[in-house]
Scaffold this active site. Structure first.
Site, PDB file in Angstrom:
ATOM      1  N   CYS A 120       0.840  -1.195   0.000  1.00 30.05           N
ATOM      2  CA  CYS A 120       0.000   0.000   0.000  1.00 30.05           C
ATOM      3  C   CYS A 120       0.880   1.252   0.000  1.00 30.05           C
ATOM      4  CB  CYS A 120      -0.882  -0.042   1.240  1.00 30.05           C
ATOM      5  SG  CYS A 120      -2.014   1.327   1.366  1.00 30.05           S
ATOM      6  N   PRO A 121       0.598   2.203  -0.851  1.00 23.79           N
ATOM      7  CA  PRO A 121      -0.568   2.353  -1.738  1.00 23.79           C
ATOM      8  C   PRO A 121      -0.292   1.940  -3.180  1.00 23.79           C
ATOM      9  CG  PRO A 121       0.562   4.443  -1.629  1.00 23.79           C
ATOM     10  CD  PRO A 121       1.351   3.460  -0.770  1.00 23.79           C
TER      11      PRO A 121
END
Length: 79
Positions: A15-16
Site C-alpha cells: 500500500c498504496p
C-alpha cells in the site's frame, strides 16, 4: 467471442502502490474493459474495493490466491 481478460501482477507491492498502479492501468483502458488484479498486500482487501467504489469501477469478483488475493475489476464509464 469475449477477449481474454488481462492480468495485472501487483504481487510484492505494498500500500498504496497496488491501488495507484491499478488506477493508472484502468485509466488507459476503455469503459467496460475488465482487468484481474493480483496482489499480496494484506491491505488490498480493503484498499481495492474502496478504490473501485470511489473511482466508479465495478468489483466483480474477489478471491484468495496463494499468498494473496485476486480482484476482477470492470472499468467504469465515468472513471
Amino acid at each position: 467471442m469475449a477477449k481474454p481478460i488481462s492480468v495485472y501482477d501487483l504481487k510484492g507491492l505494498n500500500c498504496p502502490l497496488p491501488v495507484l498502479k491499478a488506477k493508472k492501468r484502468l485509466a488507459a483502458m476503455r469503459p467496460g474493459s475488465r482487468l484481474w488484479l493480483e496482489t499480496t498486500d494484506p491491505l488490498a482487501v480493503i484498499d481495492i474495493p474502496a478504490f473501485c467504489s470511489d473511482a466508479g469501477h465495478q468489483l466483480l469478483e474477489t478471491s484468495a490466491s496463494s499468498g494473496g488475493h485476486r480482484f476482477l475489476v470492470e472499468r467504469g464509464s465515468n472513471a
